[in-house]
Design a protein around this motif. Sequence first.
Motif, mmCIF file in Angstrom:
data_model
loop_
_atom_site.group_PDB
_atom_site.id
_atom_site.type_symbol
_atom_site.label_atom_id
_atom_site.label_comp_id
_atom_site.label_asym_id
_atom_site.label_seq_id
_atom_site.Cartn_x
_atom_site.Cartn_y
_atom_site.Cartn_z
ATOM 1 N N GLU A 23 1.418 -1.088 -0.137
ATOM 2 C CA GLU A 23 -0.108 0.011 -0.065
ATOM 3 C C GLU A 23 1.137 1.461 -0.046
ATOM 4 O OE1 GLU A 23 -2.845 1.753 -0.457
ATOM 5 O OE2 GLU A 23 -3.143 2.933 0.316
ATOM 6 N N ASN A 24 1.826 1.184 0.958
ATOM 7 C CA ASN A 24 2.971 2.427 0.645
ATOM 8 C C ASN A 24 3.322 2.720 -0.464
ATOM 9 O OD1 ASN A 24 4.189 4.517 2.422
ATOM 10 N ND2 ASN A 24 6.062 3.601 1.674
ATOM 11 N N ARG B 65 0.743 4.404 -2.683
ATOM 12 C CA ARG B 65 0.475 5.933 -2.337
ATOM 13 C C ARG B 65 1.582 6.405 -2.904
ATOM 14 N NH1 ARG B 65 0.533 8.501 2.514
ATOM 15 N NH2 ARG B 65 1.882 6.900 2.693
ATOM 16 N N GLU C 161 2.716 6.516 -6.310
ATOM 17 C CA GLU C 161 1.037 7.674 -7.451
ATOM 18 C C GLU C 161 1.483 9.138 -7.576
ATOM 19 O OE1 GLU C 161 -3.312 6.219 -6.597
ATOM 20 O OE2 GLU C 161 -3.320 7.932 -5.961
#
Length: 438
Positions: free
Chosen positions: A336-337, A340, A343
């Motif tokens: 997820e890091n 995120r 992005e």
Amino acid sequence: MSTLEPKYHIPGPKSAELLALSDTYEPGCTSQQAPIVWDHAAGCRVWDVDGNEYIDWTSGVLVTNVGHCHPQHVEYIREQAGRLLNPYDFPTPERVTLARRLVELTPDNLDNCFMLTTGSEATEAAMRVARRYTGRHEIISFWGGFHGRTYGAMSMAGKMGTKKNFGPLMPGCIYLPYPYCFRCPFRLHPDECGFFCLEQFADRIIEVSSTGDLAALIIEPYQGGSGFIFPPDGWLSRLQEWAKERDLIFILDEVQSSFGRTGKMLALEHEDLRPNLLCLGKGIGSGVPTAALLAESRLMQSLGPGEMSSTTGGNPLSCAAAHAVLDIMAEENLPENSRRIGEYMLGRLQKLAEEVEVLGDARGKGLVIGLEFVKDMESLEPAPDITEEVIMRCCERGLLVGKVGFYGNVIRVAPPLVITEEQAEQSVDIMAAVVRSL
Ligand SMILES: Cc1ncc(COP(=O)(O)O)c(C=O)c1O
């Protein structure tokens, strides 16, 4: 000091001395690009032997996914090193439990695992299993593909640089076009091409290249060595169907793309792919040599006991490292890091590409982003000289980057997945300043 100004003189004196020794005694041992010698590293930071500090965008070439010398990783490795190193022919608790964790991590059709040490071994093993199971010998790969440097893996490379003057290659290799949409050889646009390269062109190549003995197809979810090239959405799932329609074993080479790199634990999750064989490497050990082949048991059963074996494959140290990686990934939610922060970085780098003509393309997913440099946007002529200039200028300003690509004109943006927002911002600032100064 402004990020525009150089902070370091590269190489420093100690690096220069060691690089000279390296050139004398082990020339070409690495494709080291910025002329520095690493001393130590922590998280997303690297220090060279002259004491210069860098933010790392290489992850030691997409390996140290949990960050350099993560304390928990180091602790598992230390503990294991003091207990047991290599029993070869005997299972260990670390090995069997790792096999179970890897099977549980991957799609449910993959119910067997075989532990190895390098990515090349994993892709070789996949080809062996596919040939044995099908009794056929031809293997399809892709223009620009890279699967390692041992003979079978090298033969499957769709990249001249990997195999030039090393012939003859393994017989039965067939190469199909990969959707390198920024440089589409058919001059088509991905929004309206209807996957022309696959739907209209692939069978024509097979017609003229195959002896009718097709066994398998091997592909990377994005091309690493050829410049972080991502196929358009939906292309890989269509390819999987296409392979099934032709009764081919579908081998996905996730040696580079797995363990959170693309913002998911495995890149296959983006399109729910279900390969028959899956190759893992690099990030699985996060710096300790480790690799694995995940397989459908019906395929693995075609091999007898001991027919596939490797002295250090599944050794306790590698398994301990991989257990640590799995624990850290889950506890710190690193995929997820990666998604995120990736992005954020991609957004800024794409804006930079709109602003500066020689930065032809910025593309990626998660923390694997390619910056492709060109002479101009009309000719799209690759600019490896500009790319080298960028590497040096970034290095002088405390950002460590490397180049890759079919034409050597793509900068890798692939930091360890533990990169913080602040480090991401600071490092993109450096890159932006460098690119604007070209
Ligand atoms: C997609 C892919 N497959 C296979 C390999 C080979 O792995 P190794 O260098 O560990 O043999 C690599 C290495 O870069 C790779 O990127």
